[in-house]
Motif scaffolding. Structure first.
Motif, PDB file in Angstrom:
ATOM      1  N   PRO A  48      15.574  17.628  32.653  1.00  0.00           N
ATOM      2  CA  PRO A  48      15.800  16.582  31.643  1.00  0.00           C
ATOM      3  C   PRO A  48      17.275  16.424  31.329  1.00  0.00           C
ATOM      4  O   PRO A  48      18.054  17.378  31.396  1.00  0.00           O
ATOM      5  CB  PRO A  48      15.024  17.103  30.429  1.00  0.00           C
ATOM      6  CG  PRO A  48      14.008  18.042  30.980  1.00  0.00           C
ATOM      7  CD  PRO A  48      14.646  18.666  32.184  1.00  0.00           C
ATOM      8  N   ARG A  54       8.098  13.239  33.836  1.00  0.00           N
ATOM      9  CA  ARG A  54       7.830  14.386  32.956  1.00  0.00           C
ATOM     10  C   ARG A  54       6.959  13.978  31.772  1.00  0.00           C
ATOM     11  O   ARG A  54       6.053  14.728  31.367  1.00  0.00           O
ATOM     12  CB  ARG A  54       9.151  15.000  32.486  1.00  0.00           C
ATOM     13  CG  ARG A  54       9.790  15.923  33.509  1.00  0.00           C
ATOM     14  CD  ARG A  54      11.045  16.577  32.960  1.00  0.00           C
ATOM     15  NE  ARG A  54      12.131  15.601  32.795  1.00  0.00           N
ATOM     16  CZ  ARG A  54      12.990  15.291  33.757  1.00  0.00           C
ATOM     17  NH1 ARG A  54      12.909  15.865  34.938  1.00  0.00           N
ATOM     18  NH2 ARG A  54      13.952  14.407  33.538  1.00  0.00           N
ATOM     19  N   PRO A 100      12.565   5.104  28.793  1.00  0.00           N
ATOM     20  CA  PRO A 100      12.842   5.284  30.233  1.00  0.00           C
ATOM     21  C   PRO A 100      12.201   4.207  31.094  1.00  0.00           C
ATOM     22  O   PRO A 100      12.783   3.792  32.104  1.00  0.00           O
ATOM     23  CB  PRO A 100      12.259   6.662  30.537  1.00  0.00           C
ATOM     24  CG  PRO A 100      12.268   7.378  29.242  1.00  0.00           C
ATOM     25  CD  PRO A 100      11.985   6.329  28.216  1.00  0.00           C
ATOM     26  N   ALA A 134      20.568  10.003  30.996  1.00  0.00           N
ATOM     27  CA  ALA A 134      19.373   9.349  30.453  1.00  0.00           C
ATOM     28  C   ALA A 134      19.359   7.851  30.738  1.00  0.00           C
ATOM     29  O   ALA A 134      18.276   7.232  30.750  1.00  0.00           O
ATOM     30  CB  ALA A 134      19.288   9.592  28.950  1.00  0.00           C
ATOM     31  N   ASP A 145      12.415  11.254  33.480  1.00  0.00           N
ATOM     32  CA  ASP A 145      11.810  11.275  32.146  1.00  0.00           C
ATOM     33  C   ASP A 145      10.409  10.666  32.149  1.00  0.00           C
ATOM     34  O   ASP A 145       9.501  11.154  31.460  1.00  0.00           O
ATOM     35  CB  ASP A 145      12.696  10.530  31.150  1.00  0.00           C
ATOM     36  CG  ASP A 145      13.948  11.314  30.778  1.00  0.00           C
ATOM     37  OD1 ASP A 145      13.959  12.542  31.007  1.00  0.00           O
ATOM     38  OD2 ASP A 145      14.897  10.702  30.257  1.00  0.00           O
TER      39      ASP A 145
END
Length: 257
Positions: A198, A223, A235, A211, A220
């Motif tokens: 992450p 996950r 995301p 990000a 992201d």
């Protein structure tokens, strides 16, 4: 090619058949290439096993099992290798050798050629997912069943974004430059792009930047789906934005020869 009822006049096969034939060809070309298989399948599997089993590698998991945290990221990495690295290199050399220009003049057409490439990538990714998931399950991975379905959204969005990037790079740069750039970008994004781990686990400015990269957003989404059984909105929007922007640039700047 097919023929008319009297067998005399050749005619083009239906559009769908042409596209699927091209997709099968694209997938076979990747899976028969030893270097491409190494990048697309072997390296992600080895990365997963090494990161999970190596006792000297310290990873902050936030209370999750190491395999549960890493498997979604490795699947995201596999998407990047197939839809970006492999596709960019193959398309760039096809362009240099005049293959794209010739295929664009056949009944397949430019749209059919691009559709075939995307479907070929998805076929390769299906092989990747099966092999990586099998390795992860053998290491003790137990993904959220609902999340496994939601993860398909991430796979499709990630494929769209990175295929658009691949076409942009392959359609504007020389083949040799694409070869170097595609591998370099994959390495940089894998290490600092928030794909395997992450973004908030990365040091300093990387945590903020990753990000907003397509790699971090893809990681992201995967996950969120496979760890929590949810589809994180931001995301997803980041991936959609990258797909739209890169796709528009590729459509405008791509050169067929």
């Amino acid at each position: 090619m097919t023929t008319t009822t009297d067998g005399a006049t050749p005619a083009a096969a239906p559009a769908a058949r042409r596209v699927f034939a091209q997709a099968a060809f694209e997938a076979r070309m990747i899976l028969r290439n030893g270097e491409q298989v190494l990048v697309a399948v072997v390296i992600p599997v080895l990365a997963l096993v090494g990161l999970v089993r190596a006792p000297f590698i310290e990873i902050e998991t936030g209370g999750d099992a190491r395999i549960d945290l890493l498997a979604p990221g490795v699947l995201a990495l596999a998407v990047m290798t197939a839809s970006f690295t492999s596709q960019a290199i193959a398309t760039a050399f096809d362009r240099r050798n005049g293959v794209l220009r010739l295929l664009a003049t056949t009944p397949l057409g430019r749209g059919g050629l691009l559709a075939g490439k995307v479907l070929g990538v998805l076929a390769v990714e299906a092989v990747q997912v099966v092999l990586i998931a099998a390795a992860a399950l053998a290491l003790g991975w137990r993904p959220d069943p609902v999340g496994a379905v939601l993860a398909l959204v991430g796979l499709v969005l990630g494929t769209a974004a990175f295929t658009a990037l691949a076409l942009l790079v392959a359609g504007t740069l020389r083949a040799e430059a694409v070869l170097a750039l595609a591998n370099l970008l994959l390495l940089v994004l894998a290490l600092g792009g928030g794909v395997i781990l992450p973004a908030d686990r990365l040091p300093g400015p990387f945590a903020t930047l990753a990000a907003w990269l397509p790699s971090g957003a893809l990681g992201d989404v995967m996950r969120g789906a496979l760890l929590d059984g949810t589809l994180p909105l931001l995301p997803v929007l980041v991936l959609v934005g990258w797909t739209a922007g890169l796709g528009a640039l590729a459509a405008r700047l791509f050169r067929w020869h």
